[in-house]
Design a protein around this motif. Sequence first.
Motif, PDB file in Angstrom:
ATOM      1  N   ASP B  78       0.845  -1.191   0.000  1.00 28.51           N
ATOM      2  CA  ASP B  78       0.000   0.000   0.000  1.00 28.51           C
ATOM      3  C   ASP B  78       0.878   1.237   0.000  1.00 28.51           C
ATOM      4  O   ASP B  78       1.134   1.835   1.035  1.00 28.51           O
ATOM      5  N   ARG B  79       1.377   1.576  -1.187  1.00 28.97           N
ATOM      6  CA  ARG B  79       2.190   2.788  -1.318  1.00 28.97           C
ATOM      7  C   ARG B  79       2.138   3.225  -2.777  1.00 28.97           C
ATOM      8  O   ARG B  79       1.755   2.425  -3.653  1.00 28.97           O
ATOM      9  N   PRO B  80       2.520   4.462  -3.080  1.00 28.33           N
ATOM     10  CA  PRO B  80       2.434   4.926  -4.470  1.00 28.33           C
ATOM     11  C   PRO B  80       3.189   3.991  -5.400  1.00 28.33           C
ATOM     12  O   PRO B  80       4.279   3.520  -5.092  1.00 28.33           O
ATOM     13  N   GLY B  81       2.577   3.657  -6.506  1.00 28.84           N
ATOM     14  CA  GLY B  81       3.225   2.785  -7.484  1.00 28.84           C
ATOM     15  C   GLY B  81       2.873   1.326  -7.337  1.00 28.84           C
ATOM     16  O   GLY B  81       3.283   0.493  -8.147  1.00 28.84           O
ATOM     17  N   GLY B  82       2.088   0.970  -6.318  1.00 29.63           N
ATOM     18  CA  GLY B  82       1.713  -0.435  -6.097  1.00 29.63           C
ATOM     19  C   GLY B  82       0.982  -1.026  -7.280  1.00 29.63           C
ATOM     20  O   GLY B  82       1.280  -2.129  -7.743  1.00 29.63           O
ATOM     21  N   LEU B  83       0.008  -0.295  -7.791  1.00 26.59           N
ATOM     22  CA  LEU B  83      -0.775  -0.770  -8.933  1.00 26.59           C
ATOM     23  C   LEU B  83       0.033  -0.655 -10.225  1.00 26.59           C
ATOM     24  O   LEU B  83       0.012  -1.548 -11.075  1.00 26.59           O
ATOM     25  N   ALA B  84       0.789   0.439 -10.330  1.00 21.65           N
ATOM     26  CA  ALA B  84       1.568   0.662 -11.549  1.00 21.65           C
ATOM     27  C   ALA B  84       2.560  -0.472 -11.771  1.00 21.65           C
ATOM     28  O   ALA B  84       2.792  -0.895 -12.917  1.00 21.65           O
ATOM     29  N   ALA B  85       3.138  -1.018 -10.689  1.00 26.15           N
ATOM     30  CA  ALA B  85       4.110  -2.104 -10.824  1.00 26.15           C
ATOM     31  C   ALA B  85       3.473  -3.327 -11.472  1.00 26.15           C
ATOM     32  O   ALA B  85       4.092  -4.009 -12.292  1.00 26.15           O
ATOM     33  N   ILE B  86       2.230  -3.608 -11.104  1.00 25.76           N
ATOM     34  CA  ILE B  86       1.523  -4.767 -11.681  1.00 25.76           C
ATOM     35  C   ILE B  86       1.276  -4.536 -13.167  1.00 25.76           C
ATOM     36  O   ILE B  86       1.514  -5.411 -13.998  1.00 25.76           O
ATOM     37  N   LEU B  87       0.824  -3.328 -13.476  1.00 27.22           N
ATOM     38  CA  LEU B  87       0.512  -3.035 -14.874  1.00 27.22           C
ATOM     39  C   LEU B  87       1.783  -3.019 -15.726  1.00 27.22           C
ATOM     40  O   LEU B  87       1.782  -3.452 -16.870  1.00 27.22           O
ATOM     41  N   ASP B  88       2.889  -2.545 -15.119  1.00 24.79           N
ATOM     42  CA  ASP B  88       4.176  -2.556 -15.834  1.00 24.79           C
ATOM     43  C   ASP B  88       4.555  -3.982 -16.212  1.00 24.79           C
ATOM     44  O   ASP B  88       5.074  -4.239 -17.293  1.00 24.79           O
ATOM     45  N   ALA B  89       4.302  -4.910 -15.291  1.00 24.09           N
ATOM     46  CA  ALA B  89       4.670  -6.301 -15.532  1.00 24.09           C
ATOM     47  C   ALA B  89       3.903  -6.875 -16.722  1.00 24.09           C
ATOM     48  O   ALA B  89       4.342  -7.818 -17.371  1.00 24.09           O
ATOM     49  N   LEU B  90       2.746  -6.318 -17.002  1.00 24.13           N
ATOM     50  CA  LEU B  90       1.906  -6.834 -18.086  1.00 24.13           C
ATOM     51  C   LEU B  90       2.170  -6.122 -19.405  1.00 24.13           C
ATOM     52  O   LEU B  90       1.712  -6.556 -20.456  1.00 24.13           O
ATOM     53  N   GLU B  91       2.900  -5.031 -19.311  1.00 24.19           N
ATOM     54  CA  GLU B  91       3.189  -4.206 -20.487  1.00 24.19           C
ATOM     55  C   GLU B  91       3.754  -5.047 -21.631  1.00 24.19           C
ATOM     56  O   GLU B  91       4.679  -5.841 -21.444  1.00 24.19           O
ATOM     57  N   GLY B  92       3.158  -4.905 -22.787  1.00 23.49           N
ATOM     58  CA  GLY B  92       3.702  -5.577 -23.973  1.00 23.49           C
ATOM     59  C   GLY B  92       3.384  -7.053 -24.077  1.00 23.49           C
ATOM     60  O   GLY B  92       3.822  -7.717 -25.001  1.00 23.49           O
ATOM     61  N   THR B  93       2.598  -7.604 -23.136  1.00 22.08           N
ATOM     62  CA  THR B  93       2.280  -9.038 -23.205  1.00 22.08           C
ATOM     63  C   THR B  93       0.992  -9.276 -23.992  1.00 22.08           C
ATOM     64  O   THR B  93       0.670 -10.398 -24.330  1.00 22.08           O
ATOM     65  N   GLY B  94       0.276  -8.217 -24.249  1.00 21.70           N
ATOM     66  CA  GLY B  94      -0.982  -8.366 -24.981  1.00 21.70           C
ATOM     67  C   GLY B  94      -2.138  -8.777 -24.082  1.00 21.70           C
ATOM     68  O   GLY B  94      -3.259  -8.934 -24.540  1.00 21.70           O
ATOM     69  N   ILE B  95      -1.868  -8.972 -22.786  1.00 19.09           N
ATOM     70  CA  ILE B  95      -2.951  -9.333 -21.863  1.00 19.09           C
ATOM     71  C   ILE B  95      -3.718  -8.064 -21.518  1.00 19.09           C
ATOM     72  O   ILE B  95      -3.130  -7.017 -21.246  1.00 19.09           O
ATOM     73  N   SER B  96      -5.032  -8.193 -21.569  1.00 19.15           N
ATOM     74  CA  SER B  96      -5.851  -7.012 -21.375  1.00 19.15           C
ATOM     75  C   SER B  96      -6.660  -7.114 -20.080  1.00 19.15           C
ATOM     76  O   SER B  96      -7.158  -8.185 -19.733  1.00 19.15           O
ATOM     77  N   VAL B  97      -6.744  -6.000 -19.382  1.00 13.72           N
ATOM     78  CA  VAL B  97      -7.541  -5.953 -18.152  1.00 13.72           C
ATOM     79  C   VAL B  97      -8.969  -5.603 -18.536  1.00 13.72           C
ATOM     80  O   VAL B  97      -9.213  -4.560 -19.142  1.00 13.72           O
ATOM     81  N   LYS B  98      -9.916  -6.477 -18.207  1.00 14.43           N
ATOM     82  CA  LYS B  98     -11.318  -6.165 -18.516  1.00 14.43           C
ATOM     83  C   LYS B  98     -11.874  -5.193 -17.471  1.00 14.43           C
ATOM     84  O   LYS B  98     -12.559  -4.249 -17.787  1.00 14.43           O
ATOM     85  N   TYR B  99     -11.586  -5.490 -16.231  1.00 13.34           N
ATOM     86  CA  TYR B  99     -11.949  -4.574 -15.143  1.00 13.34           C
ATOM     87  C   TYR B  99     -11.189  -5.026 -13.904  1.00 13.34           C
ATOM     88  O   TYR B  99     -10.622  -6.137 -13.873  1.00 13.34           O
ATOM     89  N   ALA B 100     -11.137  -4.176 -12.908  1.00 13.59           N
ATOM     90  CA  ALA B 100     -10.429  -4.518 -11.680  1.00 13.59           C
ATOM     91  C   ALA B 100     -10.992  -3.703 -10.534  1.00 13.59           C
ATOM     92  O   ALA B 100     -11.619  -2.669 -10.756  1.00 13.59           O
ATOM     93  N   TYR B 101     -10.814  -4.200  -9.347  1.00 14.30           N
ATOM     94  CA  TYR B 101     -11.207  -3.441  -8.167  1.00 14.30           C
ATOM     95  C   TYR B 101     -10.321  -3.889  -7.014  1.00 14.30           C
ATOM     96  O   TYR B 101      -9.655  -4.923  -7.096  1.00 14.30           O
ATOM     97  N   GLY B 102     -10.284  -3.092  -5.979  1.00 15.71           N
ATOM     98  CA  GLY B 102      -9.374  -3.463  -4.908  1.00 15.71           C
ATOM     99  C   GLY B 102      -9.710  -2.784  -3.598  1.00 15.71           C
ATOM    100  O   GLY B 102     -10.611  -1.970  -3.528  1.00 15.71           O
ATOM    101  N   PHE B 103      -8.993  -3.180  -2.596  1.00 13.96           N
ATOM    102  CA  PHE B 103      -9.199  -2.559  -1.293  1.00 13.96           C
ATOM    103  C   PHE B 103      -7.901  -2.665  -0.487  1.00 13.96           C
ATOM    104  O   PHE B 103      -7.009  -3.453  -0.815  1.00 13.96           O
ATOM    105  N   THR B 104      -7.797  -1.839   0.522  1.00 15.45           N
ATOM    106  CA  THR B 104      -6.611  -1.857   1.369  1.00 15.45           C
ATOM    107  C   THR B 104      -6.927  -2.656   2.615  1.00 15.45           C
ATOM    108  O   THR B 104      -7.952  -2.427   3.263  1.00 15.45           O
ATOM    109  N   VAL B 105      -6.081  -3.646   2.893  1.00  5.48           N
ATOM    110  CA  VAL B 105      -6.338  -4.495   4.063  1.00  5.48           C
ATOM    111  C   VAL B 105      -6.090  -3.691   5.337  1.00  5.48           C
ATOM    112  O   VAL B 105      -6.936  -3.580   6.206  1.00  5.48           O
TER     113      VAL B 105
END
Lengths: 150, 135
Positions: B78-105
């Motif tokens: 839970d810090r800035p860039g947490g979500l961006a890191a996940i999306l970076d990992a998917l960059e260029g793989t052609g995998i598409s996010v249909k939708y997402a949601y989340g919460f902080t534990v």
Amino acid sequence: MLTTLSKHAMPMIRYRTRDITMLLTGRCECGRTLRRIRRIGRRTDDMLIIRGVNLYPSQIETALLKVEGTLPHYQIIVDRRKGLDTLEVQVEVTAEGLSDTVGGMEQLQSRLAHSIESMTGLHPALKLVAPRTLQRSEGKAKRVIDLRAL
Amino acid sequence: MKWKQLSVFLENKPGALSEPCRLLAKAGVNIQTFSLADTREFGILRLVVDDSERARRLLQRNGFAVKVTKVVVLETPDRPGGLAAILDALEGTGISVKYAYGFTVKPGDKGVLVFCFDDPDGAGALLKKKGMRVI
């Protein structure tokens, strides 16, 4: 119209059933050669006239069946707003038709509407409703609600 | 791990959301997270629960239209860039996010994100390989 042709000692009776069917000539599969009537699919008093277009509920049924594969529960609501007839078709969502995205549901909605439009020439307002929300009736289902004060 | 999300069709009217929730509550099914997609006329309630099979049967028995979808659940700091890191990992793989949601534990500790990908198995494996915490 059904009527007796021979009236020896019988009163003559005519029945106006309003069923729409056809006379079938030719030999039946079972070997009979007498004239038959085709299975009765609709009645003249089922027919709705919406913006001058004749519409039978059975056409809507065929259109829905084409998209969904099975016939969902549906209801036709006809109204008149500002002098213009409106056609709304409410269709219950089934687990098979359900999508997890809004886009998927809107696609289903427009596919159903298009299917009805190409079958009838009328563009309906198509509303998806939750399962088991449309009225169920004993025996013959009430599919048409006509709110027009004609 | 394979998580199953339940999507439930709801009409957009007062009380529509409380009915399925009450059913689950009465049966002791815990909703872990949810999201609600809405349009003018209807909504789609997406649920992640502790016992998806039981919840599905229960909802279906009570007349709801339910669809089961495979989703990928990730833990991220839970810090800035947490979500961006996940999306970076998917960059260029052609995998598409249909939708997402989340919460902080626990604020400041970690967040849990639910993703629906067009290819959930591929995305799950890939994210794991790239060191993401797939749970």
